[in-house]
Design a protein around this motif. Structure first.
Motif, mmCIF file in Angstrom:
data_model
loop_
_atom_site.group_PDB
_atom_site.id
_atom_site.type_symbol
_atom_site.label_atom_id
_atom_site.label_comp_id
_atom_site.label_asym_id
_atom_site.label_seq_id
_atom_site.Cartn_x
_atom_site.Cartn_y
_atom_site.Cartn_z
ATOM 1 N N GLU A 112 0.836 -1.200 0.000
ATOM 2 C CA GLU A 112 0.000 0.000 0.000
ATOM 3 C C GLU A 112 0.876 1.257 0.000
ATOM 4 O O GLU A 112 0.462 2.311 -0.463
ATOM 5 C CB GLU A 112 -0.920 -0.013 1.230
ATOM 6 C CG GLU A 112 -2.030 1.007 1.154
ATOM 7 C CD GLU A 112 -2.932 0.941 2.375
ATOM 8 O OE1 GLU A 112 -2.416 0.956 3.508
ATOM 9 O OE2 GLU A 112 -4.154 0.876 2.178
ATOM 10 N N THR A 113 2.092 1.144 0.534
ATOM 11 C CA THR A 113 2.989 2.295 0.579
ATOM 12 C C THR A 113 3.787 2.466 -0.709
ATOM 13 O O THR A 113 4.397 3.512 -0.911
ATOM 14 C CB THR A 113 3.986 2.180 1.759
ATOM 15 O OG1 THR A 113 4.822 1.037 1.553
ATOM 16 C CG2 THR A 113 3.261 2.058 3.081
ATOM 17 N N GLY A 114 3.777 1.426 -1.575
ATOM 18 C CA GLY A 114 4.483 1.543 -2.843
ATOM 19 C C GLY A 114 4.832 0.175 -3.394
ATOM 20 O O GLY A 114 4.836 -0.818 -2.666
ATOM 21 N N ASP A 115 5.124 0.110 -4.686
ATOM 22 C CA ASP A 115 5.491 -1.150 -5.323
ATOM 23 C C ASP A 115 6.835 -1.622 -4.772
ATOM 24 O O ASP A 115 7.722 -0.803 -4.490
ATOM 25 C CB ASP A 115 5.602 -0.969 -6.838
ATOM 26 C CG ASP A 115 4.267 -0.579 -7.462
ATOM 27 O OD1 ASP A 115 3.264 -0.461 -6.725
ATOM 28 O OD2 ASP A 115 4.238 -0.384 -8.687
ATOM 29 N N MET A 116 6.987 -2.930 -4.611
ATOM 30 C CA MET A 116 8.226 -3.500 -4.075
ATOM 31 C C MET A 116 8.514 -4.829 -4.737
ATOM 32 O O MET A 116 7.622 -5.488 -5.245
ATOM 33 C CB MET A 116 8.101 -3.753 -2.565
ATOM 34 C CG MET A 116 7.983 -2.531 -1.733
ATOM 35 S SD MET A 116 7.984 -2.992 0.022
ATOM 36 C CE MET A 116 7.792 -1.393 0.761
ATOM 37 N N GLY A 151 -6.201 -11.748 -7.396
ATOM 38 C CA GLY A 151 -6.391 -10.410 -7.945
ATOM 39 C C GLY A 151 -6.131 -9.302 -6.941
ATOM 40 O O GLY A 151 -6.538 -8.159 -7.150
ATOM 41 N N LEU A 152 -5.422 -9.635 -5.863
ATOM 42 C CA LEU A 152 -5.146 -8.634 -4.830
ATOM 43 C C LEU A 152 -3.841 -7.887 -5.101
ATOM 44 O O LEU A 152 -3.649 -6.775 -4.616
ATOM 45 C CB LEU A 152 -5.112 -9.290 -3.441
ATOM 46 C CG LEU A 152 -6.400 -10.041 -3.053
ATOM 47 C CD1 LEU A 152 -6.225 -10.721 -1.703
ATOM 48 C CD2 LEU A 152 -7.601 -9.127 -3.051
ATOM 49 N N VAL A 153 -2.930 -8.519 -5.842
ATOM 50 C CA VAL A 153 -1.697 -7.861 -6.275
ATOM 51 C C VAL A 153 -1.448 -8.218 -7.736
ATOM 52 O O VAL A 153 -1.977 -9.203 -8.252
ATOM 53 C CB VAL A 153 -0.459 -8.272 -5.422
ATOM 54 C CG1 VAL A 153 -0.653 -7.956 -3.966
ATOM 55 C CG2 VAL A 153 -0.107 -9.729 -5.628
ATOM 56 N N ARG A 195 -8.734 -3.885 -5.604
ATOM 57 C CA ARG A 195 -9.363 -4.973 -4.839
ATOM 58 C C ARG A 195 -8.500 -5.349 -3.628
ATOM 59 O O ARG A 195 -9.006 -5.645 -2.554
ATOM 60 C CB ARG A 195 -9.557 -6.174 -5.754
ATOM 61 C CG ARG A 195 -10.299 -7.302 -5.151
ATOM 62 C CD ARG A 195 -10.599 -8.338 -6.201
ATOM 63 N NE ARG A 195 -11.101 -9.534 -5.565
ATOM 64 C CZ ARG A 195 -11.154 -10.717 -6.116
ATOM 65 N NH1 ARG A 195 -10.759 -10.861 -7.359
ATOM 66 N NH2 ARG A 195 -11.612 -11.749 -5.476
ATOM 67 N N GLY A 196 -7.173 -5.327 -3.809
ATOM 68 C CA GLY A 196 -6.253 -5.617 -2.714
ATOM 69 C C GLY A 196 -6.348 -4.583 -1.619
ATOM 70 O O GLY A 196 -6.292 -4.910 -0.422
ATOM 71 N N LYS A 197 -6.494 -3.306 -1.999
ATOM 72 C CA LYS A 197 -6.629 -2.234 -1.003
ATOM 73 C C LYS A 197 -7.922 -2.402 -0.214
ATOM 74 O O LYS A 197 -7.943 -2.215 1.006
ATOM 75 C CB LYS A 197 -6.614 -0.868 -1.692
ATOM 76 C CG LYS A 197 -5.259 -0.496 -2.221
ATOM 77 C CD LYS A 197 -5.296 0.829 -2.939
ATOM 78 C CE LYS A 197 -3.919 1.144 -3.515
ATOM 79 N NZ LYS A 197 -3.918 2.380 -4.310
ATOM 80 N N GLU A 198 -9.002 -2.769 -0.896
ATOM 81 C CA GLU A 198 -10.285 -2.991 -0.208
ATOM 82 C C GLU A 198 -10.178 -4.181 0.747
ATOM 83 O O GLU A 198 -10.666 -4.124 1.875
ATOM 84 C CB GLU A 198 -11.397 -3.229 -1.238
ATOM 85 C CG GLU A 198 -11.732 -2.001 -2.055
ATOM 86 C CD GLU A 198 -12.606 -2.292 -3.271
ATOM 87 O OE1 GLU A 198 -12.972 -1.314 -3.931
ATOM 88 O OE2 GLU A 198 -12.888 -3.479 -3.573
#
Length: 114
Positions: free
Chosen positions: A21-25, A60-62, A83-86
């Motif tokens: 959530e804070t950024g792609d890693m 489908g969350l990431v 969807r991952g954020k939800e």
């Protein structure tokens, strides 16, 4: 301090989604970041992380994509989807309810471990 692995069961997915959530890693970046943020309480192995990431991707969350690091090295990055954020928000709410209830049982809302 080592923590019983059974306490981590079910929360690892939430921790990974919070990081994303804070950024792609990329994978090892997540392992390092988890260790830093938890002061070495959460030490994931790649053999544990990648199956979780694969499952999150199937759900489908990431999403993953190929990228290049600052050093020019090719890496597989992970991105949290809408969807991952939800899903994370839902699990975070459940976690707050759970930890509040545990703290109330252990010693009230202001329970502090000495």
């Amino acid at each position: 301090m080592k923590v019983d692995k059974s306490l981590m069961t079910g929360s690892t997915t939430m921790l990974i989604l919070k990081l994303l959530e804070t950024g792609d890693m990329y994978g090892y970046q997540m392992i390092d970041e988890l260790e830093k943020r938890s002061e070495n309480v959460f030490t994931l192995k790649a053999g544990t992380l990648y199956p979780i990431l694969h499952t999150l991707e199937q759900q489908g969350l990431v999403e993953s994509y190929e990228g290049v690091s600052d050093s020019g090295r090719a890496r597989k990055y992970y991105h949290i989807t809408k969807r991952g954020k939800e899903y994370f928000q839902e699990k975070n709410s459940e976690w707050r309810t759970y930890t509040t209830a545990v703290n109330q049982v252990l010693g009230g809302v202001n329970y502090v471990i000495n």
